[in-house]
Write a protein that holds these residues in place. Structure first.
Motif, PDB file in Angstrom:
ATOM      1  N   LYS A  52       4.997  -6.266 -15.392  1.00 47.90           N
ATOM      2  CA  LYS A  52       5.544  -7.456 -14.700  1.00 47.90           C
ATOM      3  C   LYS A  52       5.085  -8.750 -15.375  1.00 47.90           C
ATOM      4  O   LYS A  52       5.895  -9.616 -15.670  1.00 47.90           O
ATOM      5  N   SER A  53       3.761  -8.844 -15.610  1.00 56.59           N
ATOM      6  CA  SER A  53       3.237 -10.110 -16.147  1.00 56.59           C
ATOM      7  C   SER A  53       3.743 -10.342 -17.570  1.00 56.59           C
ATOM      8  O   SER A  53       4.124 -11.457 -17.928  1.00 56.59           O
ATOM      9  N   ASP A  76      -0.688 -13.384  -8.570  1.00 53.61           N
ATOM     10  CA  ASP A  76      -1.472 -12.154  -8.448  1.00 53.61           C
ATOM     11  C   ASP A  76      -2.925 -12.540  -8.181  1.00 53.61           C
ATOM     12  O   ASP A  76      -3.730 -12.660  -9.098  1.00 53.61           O
ATOM     13  N   SER A  81      -3.426 -12.287 -14.479  1.00 53.69           N
ATOM     14  CA  SER A  81      -3.486 -12.034 -15.921  1.00 53.69           C
ATOM     15  C   SER A  81      -2.909 -13.180 -16.748  1.00 53.69           C
ATOM     16  O   SER A  81      -3.000 -13.165 -17.968  1.00 53.69           O
ATOM     17  N   ASP A 151       4.934 -14.721 -11.053  1.00 53.52           N
ATOM     18  CA  ASP A 151       4.437 -13.381 -11.385  1.00 53.52           C
ATOM     19  C   ASP A 151       3.717 -12.840 -10.142  1.00 53.52           C
ATOM     20  O   ASP A 151       2.739 -13.424  -9.692  1.00 53.52           O
TER      21      ASP A 151
HETATM   22 MG   LIG Z   1       0.519  -8.385 -13.526  1.00 50.63          MG
END
Ligand SMILES: [Mg+2]
Ligand SMILES: Nc1ncnc2c1ncn2[C@@H]1O[C@H](COP(=O)(O)OP(=O)(O)OP(=O)(O)O)[C@@H](O)[C@H]1O
Length: 284
Positions: A52-53, A76, A81, A151
């Protein structure tokens, strides 16, 4: 038999004379636009570790490359991240009580990870998560943006719920990997967005294949057609299929998104296509 009717057994069924006095609250009554931000795109998946990131940061970089003004918000709070992926390791300034996202690569970035040490374990319970998410939306001064890419952490938990209750999300992009196990979680995530009236714009399948460095043949590392199946189930486009490529990990670890580092790579071309497609879908 005014307040009663006959049920299937022919006996009388009494209607309740007491009417509820409390009106059901509209859970989306507090959704608001973020001042100055045109479109908010959430990058999500029910599953962790599907990329995802990586996808969020590279879609942001691709939208920026095609001339859009872009911001990235890493929500997140459990395992941020973004600081590593864009190489920002300092807290943002706060001016007149407003957090100023940090500018780099022609975009602006904000992550909870910019406020804490990267190794600090983050333990948040529901009400605190909601407070933190709301603070990010209420107390941040984004400059004028075409796109804010969000994100999200994996799953369908407190962060997702707090976000959709607080702001108007233009659309979600679901990230999956090809195999069935990932797909089941992605379906849960996509169904949550449908329930809360956020349209799923499309699917990105990550780690779709590995190109053999010797013969150039595509190797299916994870068997399955997760991206295609989910796009058919939801009736939304499969926006792109990203290969498994060590370059993506290396560029992420170095804090320089692939799309900005290798401008001519085949992965960059896929992300640029995805960005153009998102732009088209939202202008419809
Ligand atoms: Mg992530
Ligand atoms: N297509 C790819 N090829 C090679 N490595 C990848 C690819 N996509 C992601 N990765 C790597 O896989 C790891 C997980 O990716 P990422 O952090 O983007 O996943 P995530 O879904 O955001 O994880 P989390 O659920 O923990 O937030 C990272 O080390 C990343 O560099």
């Amino acid at each position: 038999m005014s307040k009663a009717s006959l049920n299937t057994q022919g006996t009388e069924k009494q209607q309740c004379p007491v009417q509820p006095k409390v009106k059901a609250q509209d859970p989306w009554a507090h959704q608001a636009k973020i001042p100055g931000v045109n479109y908010v795109i959430a990058v999500a998946s029910g599953k962790g570790g599907v990329g995802k990131s990586t996808v969020a940061v590279n879609i942001a970089a691709a939208l920026s490359t095609i001339g859009k003004k872009v911001g990235v918000l890493d929500l997140d709070v459990y395992g941020p991240s973004l600081p590593m992926m864009v190489g920002i390791h300092k807290p943002p300034n706060v001016l007149n009580g407003k957090i100023q996202p940090i500018e780099k690569y022609g975009m602006c970035f904000l992550s909870f990870g910019m406020f804490v040490s990267e190794n600090a374990p983050v333990i948040w319970r529901g009400p605190l998560v909601a407070k933190l998410v709301n603070q990010f939306f209420d107390d941040t001064e984004w400059e004028s943006l075409d796109y804010l890419i969000i994100d999200l952490p994996p799953g369908t938990g407190d962060v997702q719920l707090s976000m959709v209750q607080r702001i108007k999300v233009s659309g979600a992009i679901m990230v999956t990997t090809p195999q069935d196990l990932a797909l089941l979680d992605v379906q849960k995530g996509a169904d949550m967005f449908k329930k809360v009236n956020v349209p799923v714009l499309g699917i990105v399948e990550n780690m779709s294949f590995l190109r053999c460095p010797h013969c150039g043949k595509e190797i299916e590392v994870f068997k399955g057609q997760g991206g295609e199946l989910e796009s058919k189930r939801l009736g939304v486009p499969l926006l792109g299929a990203i290969p498994l490529d060590p370059d993506l990990t290396i560029t992420s670890d170095l804090g320089m998104p692939e799309v900005l580092t290798h401008k001519e790579s085949s992965i960059t071309k896929i992300f640029l296509e995805v960005a153009r497609e998102i732009d088209k879908l939202l202008l419809k």
